[in-house]
Design a protein around this motif. Structure first.
Motif, PDB file in Angstrom:
ATOM      1  N   LEU A  31      28.724   8.632 -39.782  1.00 22.28           N
ATOM      2  CA  LEU A  31      30.145   8.894 -39.699  1.00 22.28           C
ATOM      3  C   LEU A  31      30.791   9.004 -41.074  1.00 22.28           C
ATOM      4  O   LEU A  31      31.595   9.892 -41.346  1.00 22.28           O
ATOM      5  CB  LEU A  31      30.791   7.755 -38.919  1.00 22.28           C
ATOM      6  CG  LEU A  31      32.269   7.895 -38.640  1.00 22.28           C
ATOM      7  CD1 LEU A  31      32.474   9.026 -37.664  1.00 22.28           C
ATOM      8  CD2 LEU A  31      32.790   6.594 -38.077  1.00 22.28           C
ATOM      9  N   LEU A 292      45.238  14.943 -46.423  1.00 23.92           N
ATOM     10  CA  LEU A 292      44.142  14.452 -45.592  1.00 23.92           C
ATOM     11  C   LEU A 292      42.815  14.580 -46.333  1.00 23.92           C
ATOM     12  O   LEU A 292      42.023  13.631 -46.378  1.00 23.92           O
ATOM     13  CB  LEU A 292      44.103  15.252 -44.286  1.00 23.92           C
ATOM     14  CG  LEU A 292      43.062  14.846 -43.250  1.00 23.92           C
ATOM     15  CD1 LEU A 292      43.387  13.471 -42.706  1.00 23.92           C
ATOM     16  CD2 LEU A 292      43.006  15.851 -42.117  1.00 23.92           C
TER      17      LEU A 292
ATOM     18  N   ASP B 155      36.760   3.809 -33.747  1.00 18.65           N
ATOM     19  CA  ASP B 155      37.087   3.510 -35.136  1.00 18.65           C
ATOM     20  C   ASP B 155      37.302   4.803 -35.913  1.00 18.65           C
ATOM     21  O   ASP B 155      38.288   4.953 -36.637  1.00 18.65           O
ATOM     22  CB  ASP B 155      35.946   2.687 -35.745  1.00 18.65           C
ATOM     23  CG  ASP B 155      36.194   2.353 -37.196  1.00 18.65           C
ATOM     24  OD1 ASP B 155      37.379   2.188 -37.539  1.00 18.65           O
ATOM     25  OD2 ASP B 155      35.224   2.256 -37.957  1.00 18.65           O
ATOM     26  N   ALA B 156      36.392   5.735 -35.742  1.00 13.76           N
ATOM     27  CA  ALA B 156      36.503   7.013 -36.448  1.00 13.76           C
ATOM     28  C   ALA B 156      37.818   7.694 -36.103  1.00 13.76           C
ATOM     29  O   ALA B 156      38.562   8.148 -36.985  1.00 13.76           O
ATOM     30  CB  ALA B 156      35.324   7.913 -36.071  1.00 13.76           C
ATOM     31  N   ARG B 159      40.782   5.809 -37.606  1.00 14.05           N
ATOM     32  CA  ARG B 159      40.890   5.955 -39.055  1.00 14.05           C
ATOM     33  C   ARG B 159      41.456   7.314 -39.407  1.00 14.05           C
ATOM     34  O   ARG B 159      42.300   7.435 -40.301  1.00 14.05           O
ATOM     35  CB  ARG B 159      39.520   5.761 -39.705  1.00 14.05           C
ATOM     36  CG  ARG B 159      39.061   4.334 -39.643  1.00 14.05           C
ATOM     37  CD  ARG B 159      37.724   4.170 -40.288  1.00 14.05           C
ATOM     38  NE  ARG B 159      37.806   4.295 -41.734  1.00 14.05           N
ATOM     39  CZ  ARG B 159      36.722   4.327 -42.501  1.00 14.05           C
ATOM     40  NH1 ARG B 159      35.532   4.273 -41.958  1.00 14.05           N
ATOM     41  NH2 ARG B 159      36.845   4.433 -43.800  1.00 14.05           N
ATOM     42  N   VAL B 160      41.006   8.326 -38.698  1.00 13.01           N
ATOM     43  CA  VAL B 160      41.558   9.657 -38.952  1.00 13.01           C
ATOM     44  C   VAL B 160      43.049   9.670 -38.597  1.00 13.01           C
ATOM     45  O   VAL B 160      43.881  10.219 -39.318  1.00 13.01           O
ATOM     46  CB  VAL B 160      40.782  10.725 -38.166  1.00 13.01           C
ATOM     47  CG1 VAL B 160      41.474  12.071 -38.280  1.00 13.01           C
ATOM     48  CG2 VAL B 160      39.360  10.823 -38.668  1.00 13.01           C
ATOM     49  N   ILE B 163      44.954   8.020 -41.375  1.00 14.79           N
ATOM     50  CA  ILE B 163      45.086   8.881 -42.550  1.00 14.79           C
ATOM     51  C   ILE B 163      46.083   9.997 -42.257  1.00 14.79           C
ATOM     52  O   ILE B 163      46.887  10.368 -43.112  1.00 14.79           O
ATOM     53  CB  ILE B 163      43.715   9.420 -42.970  1.00 14.79           C
ATOM     54  CG1 ILE B 163      42.813   8.251 -43.362  1.00 14.79           C
ATOM     55  CG2 ILE B 163      43.853  10.378 -44.130  1.00 14.79           C
ATOM     56  CD1 ILE B 163      41.392   8.639 -43.631  1.00 14.79           C
ATOM     57  N   LEU B 164      46.045  10.505 -41.043  1.00 19.17           N
ATOM     58  CA  LEU B 164      46.999  11.547 -40.664  1.00 19.17           C
ATOM     59  C   LEU B 164      48.432  11.027 -40.744  1.00 19.17           C
ATOM     60  O   LEU B 164      49.325  11.729 -41.200  1.00 19.17           O
ATOM     61  CB  LEU B 164      46.716  12.038 -39.245  1.00 19.17           C
ATOM     62  CG  LEU B 164      45.777  13.229 -39.125  1.00 19.17           C
ATOM     63  CD1 LEU B 164      45.565  13.587 -37.669  1.00 19.17           C
ATOM     64  CD2 LEU B 164      46.348  14.422 -39.880  1.00 19.17           C
ATOM     65  N   ARG B 249      45.173   0.573 -41.414  1.00 18.78           N
ATOM     66  CA  ARG B 249      44.075   0.506 -42.385  1.00 18.78           C
ATOM     67  C   ARG B 249      43.914  -0.896 -42.939  1.00 18.78           C
ATOM     68  O   ARG B 249      42.799  -1.401 -43.092  1.00 18.78           O
ATOM     69  CB  ARG B 249      44.356   1.457 -43.536  1.00 18.78           C
ATOM     70  CG  ARG B 249      44.260   2.903 -43.167  1.00 18.78           C
ATOM     71  CD  ARG B 249      45.139   3.722 -44.068  1.00 18.78           C
ATOM     72  NE  ARG B 249      44.783   3.557 -45.466  1.00 18.78           N
ATOM     73  CZ  ARG B 249      44.216   4.503 -46.176  1.00 18.78           C
ATOM     74  NH1 ARG B 249      43.947   5.654 -45.630  1.00 18.78           N
ATOM     75  NH2 ARG B 249      43.921   4.309 -47.424  1.00 18.78           N
ATOM     76  N   ARG B 252      42.463  -3.270 -40.382  1.00 22.94           N
ATOM     77  CA  ARG B 252      41.053  -2.951 -40.178  1.00 22.94           C
ATOM     78  C   ARG B 252      40.196  -3.500 -41.311  1.00 22.94           C
ATOM     79  O   ARG B 252      39.253  -4.251 -41.086  1.00 22.94           O
ATOM     80  CB  ARG B 252      40.866  -1.438 -40.079  1.00 22.94           C
ATOM     81  CG  ARG B 252      39.421  -1.033 -39.924  1.00 22.94           C
ATOM     82  CD  ARG B 252      39.248   0.467 -39.972  1.00 22.94           C
ATOM     83  NE  ARG B 252      37.846   0.794 -39.911  1.00 22.94           N
ATOM     84  CZ  ARG B 252      37.041   0.835 -40.966  1.00 22.94           C
ATOM     85  NH1 ARG B 252      37.524   0.576 -42.155  1.00 22.94           N
ATOM     86  NH2 ARG B 252      35.762   1.124 -40.831  1.00 22.94           N
TER      87      ARG B 252
END
Lengths: 324, 364
Positions: A31, A292, B155-156, B159-160, B163-164, B249, B252
């Motif tokens: 990932l 991003l 989680d992925a 996290r995205v 960040i977004l 974030r 986490r």
């Protein structure tokens, strides 16, 4: 032979593999690698767009007419203007592409300035301590207490008197961002330095007889900068966001001098009320994708630098390595 | 039995005291005092910095009215306001005024800056609190979930998402929200703090607090209250999402750090439920860095408020600041900026004290 390479891996790897991004890419797995790759792709696309803007953009950023006559205003996307035109008759696609150039200029100037000054001050202040430390902390706190956008506004009034030329706007944004970021680097590096000062390896270095400067810039610096890639990319993106914020408040760069995403979004605000979405969505998406990309790179690099956060490779591979 | 174990305070968080124990008690009082006294130089430096920066460009009257008045009229106005005297004289006068709570009068509409603050401060405070609630509601639970599900797909995704949230400028988030929920779906109003009727009713109240929701509830005006809430949703979400990403974030990263500690493993071996391990044992020590950073978020929040208010025509300090910026009324800008900076300095002080109460290591 296999045992020697195993033991002395760090020093024997060729320079290419020790470059920050490449070494991180090799270290990554699963990932994390995905996030890093997506970030890199976005960042590279952003840089390429900036570099090749004259080739990609069909029109100039302030062009409102061509051989066929004036551009239509608020034309919906499609045909000659693939992303539509603004209320002023600018081509949205061209302005979005040109905007990347402005963004790169501001980011590079701002981040380089602030890293050099902030890291140096943080190390010195944290390691040496005493009155110098106190004075610097008070100063940094004072500047830090400013909401960065407000400081940027004040600085841009100072630098360009609120008037907006191309370089005036870029330097105003870059310098105001620098002033905002120095305390951030300073605080992070200082805090790490204070923590590391108490670590046994610093004491050992002292016992061996290493000089203060050597300890500061070799031993402490190497360990204190673990968080820097994250801050670096976050700041690159924050620089861009501050620039866009300034532009949004009307303190950016005139549309005839350069293209700036924040300014375009400000103009798009009234369009949105009447359902004209393309003038705002495209520059907005450009900002989001750029930030991003930068942030994904920074995040991944930060995680990879920290063994506790690094995703391990599959046991099979590691087993194979150990056997070799 | 296992659930009552209280020995799970993170041992690494409270290292053996480096000072004699007797001094440790006094050191906190000393830290409190030092930190409190540090506010004054901070504010002093800020005021000085802003004053001289703003004067470098010239006098505010030329900036605001230049081109609209003849040079003679300008000179008259400048000397009447005292801007033709040496800068250092003006500076000390300005300092004196600030001590008496006088932040000057705006040039464009001739109001006291403190009056502007009193009128519009409540709206900004309301927006800030609303968005902080949104941020905490999103950030903390999802942060815990991301830490628990570390490196798996939730989680992925989270996290995205985080960040977004950070990558989207508030004014673009606001624009999208306006487009989707205001223009296309027509569910929520896209501008202002209340409808015309509700606003008239609320501002007509006797000694209003300026916080519309409180005023509406106090006067028992339920239709106004629902109107105010519907107006508040989009701005609060736009600004809240920005901070939510940061909280997510932070929670986490810090919870991942504490989840790996031995005492969590020890708790698990004693049969403490995974849920409790996550939300109590791992979460609480992780709060220290979160609280510290929350203080820093106030600055981000206020900066974001300026942009959010402009986006949604939310008539608060930020909206007013943008108006004065457009009018080139730098006295008003200076006043508002200094006041906002003072608010941030005070908040940071409070946060530092809380952090020091929880974590003795902070008291250097």
């Amino acid at each position: 032979m296999s045992t020697t390479t195993h033991v002395s891996v760090p020093s024997k790897r060729s320079l290419i593999y020790r470059l920050p991004v490449i070494s991180h890419l090799r270290m990554s797995a699963g990932l994390q690698r995905g996030m890093l790759v997506v970030g890199l792709v976005l960042t590279v696309a952003f840089l390429l767009t900036a570099a090749l803007a004259p080739l990609i953009a069909p029109f100039g950023f302030s062009q409102m007419a061509d051989a066929d006559g004036d551009f239509p205003t608020q034309a919906a996307p499609g045909g000659k203007f693939i992303w539509g035109t603004t209320v002023g008759g600018f081509d949205v696609f061209s302005r979005t592409i040109w905007g990347a150039q402005t963004a790169v200029a501001v980011i590079v100037v701002a981040v380089l300035f602030s890293i050099f000054i902030g890291v140096f001050l943080g190390l010195v202040s944290g390691y040496i301590g005493g009155w110098l430390d106190r004075v610097l902390v008070v100063l940094a706190d004072a500047v830090y207490a400013f909401p960065s956008l407000l400081l940027a506004i004040v600085m841009s009034i100072v630098i360009s008197g609120g008037q907006s030329s191309l370089w005036g706007g870029i330097m105003a944004a870059a310098i105001s961002i620098t002033v905002v970021f120095i305390p951030q680097y300073f605080r992070v590096i200082r805090a790490e330095t204070v923590r590391l000062k108490a670590e046994p390896f610093v004491e050992s270095a002292k016992v061996i007889g290493a000089s203060t400067w050597r300890i500061m810039f070799k031993h402490v610096f190497r360990n204190a900068t673990r968080t820097l890639p994250l801050i670096f990319t976050l700041n690159a993106s924050e620089a861009l966001l501050t620039l866009a914020g300034l532009g949004f408040l009307g303190f950016g760069i005139e549309p005839t001098k350069a293209s700036e995403w924040g300014f375009d979004l400000n103009r798009a605000l009234s369009d949105a009320t009447s359902g004209v979405w393309w003038t705002g969505v495209f520059p907005g998406v450009a900002i989001v994708l750029t930030v991003l990309g930068l942030t994904l790179v920074g995040e991944s690099m930060n995680d990879l630098a920290d063994p506790r956060l690094r995703t391990r490779r599959k046991a099979k591979r590691r087993g194979g390595k150990a056997a070799a | 039995m296992a659930t009552t174990i209280n020995l799970t305070e993170n041992p690494a968080v409270t290292p053996p005291p480096t000072r004699p124990a007797a001094k440790a008690g006094g050191s906190f009082a000393r830290y409190l005092l030092t930190r409190f006294l540090l506010i004054f130089p901070t504010i002093f430096i800020l005021v000085t910095l802003v004053f001289f920066l703003m004067r470098v460009t010239g006098d505010p009257i030329t900036a605001a009215l230049g081109g609209r008045l003849t040079p003679d009229q300008l000179a008259e106005r400048i000397s009447a306001a005292g801007y033709d005297r040496p800068v250092i004289v003006q500076y000390f006068e300005y300092l004196g005024q600030i001590f008496t709570g006088n932040f000057g009068r705006t040039i464009s509409d001739n109001r006291a800056v403190t009056e502007v603050l009193a009128t519009y401060g409540a709206a900004t405070a309301e927006l800030a609190v609303n968005s902080l609630i949104v941020a905490l509601l999103i950030g903390i639970p999802f942060g815990l979930l991301a830490a628990k599900m570390r490196d798996r797909w939730p989680d992925a995704l989270l996290r995205v998402f985080a960040i977004l949230c950070y990558a989207t400028p508030v004014f673009f988030a606001g624009l999208l929200l306006k487009l989707i929920f205001g223009v296309w779906l027509g569910w929520l109003p896209i501008a202002g703090r209340a409808g015309v009727n509700a606003e008239l009713q609320l501002t007509g109240l006797q000694n209003p607090s300026g916080i519309f929701l409180l005023d509406a509830l106090r006067s028992g005006n339920m239709s106004a209250a629902s109107d105010v809430i519907s107006h508040a949703i989009l701005p609060a979400v736009a600004l809240g999402l920005l901070t939510a990403g940061v909280f997510l974030r932070l929670v986490r990263t810090n919870v991942i750090g504490t989840l790996g500690r031995d005492y969590v493993e020890a708790g698990r071996s004693r049969g403490v439920s995974e849920y409790r391990l996550l939300t109590k044992h791992a979460y609480r020590p992780a709060l220290i860095p979160i609280i510290t950073v929350m203080g820093l978020q106030i600055a981000l929040l206020l900066g974001g408020a300026v942009l959010t208010e402009t986006t949604f025509e939310w008539k608060g300090l930020g909206f007013q600041l943008a108006q004065y910026l457009t009018a080139r009324d730098f006295v008003a800008v200076q006043g508002i900026v200094v006041l906002l900076a003072v608010i941030v300095a005070l908040t940071n002080f409070i946060v530092d004290i809380i952090a020091a109460l929880i974590d003795p290591r902070v008291r250097f």
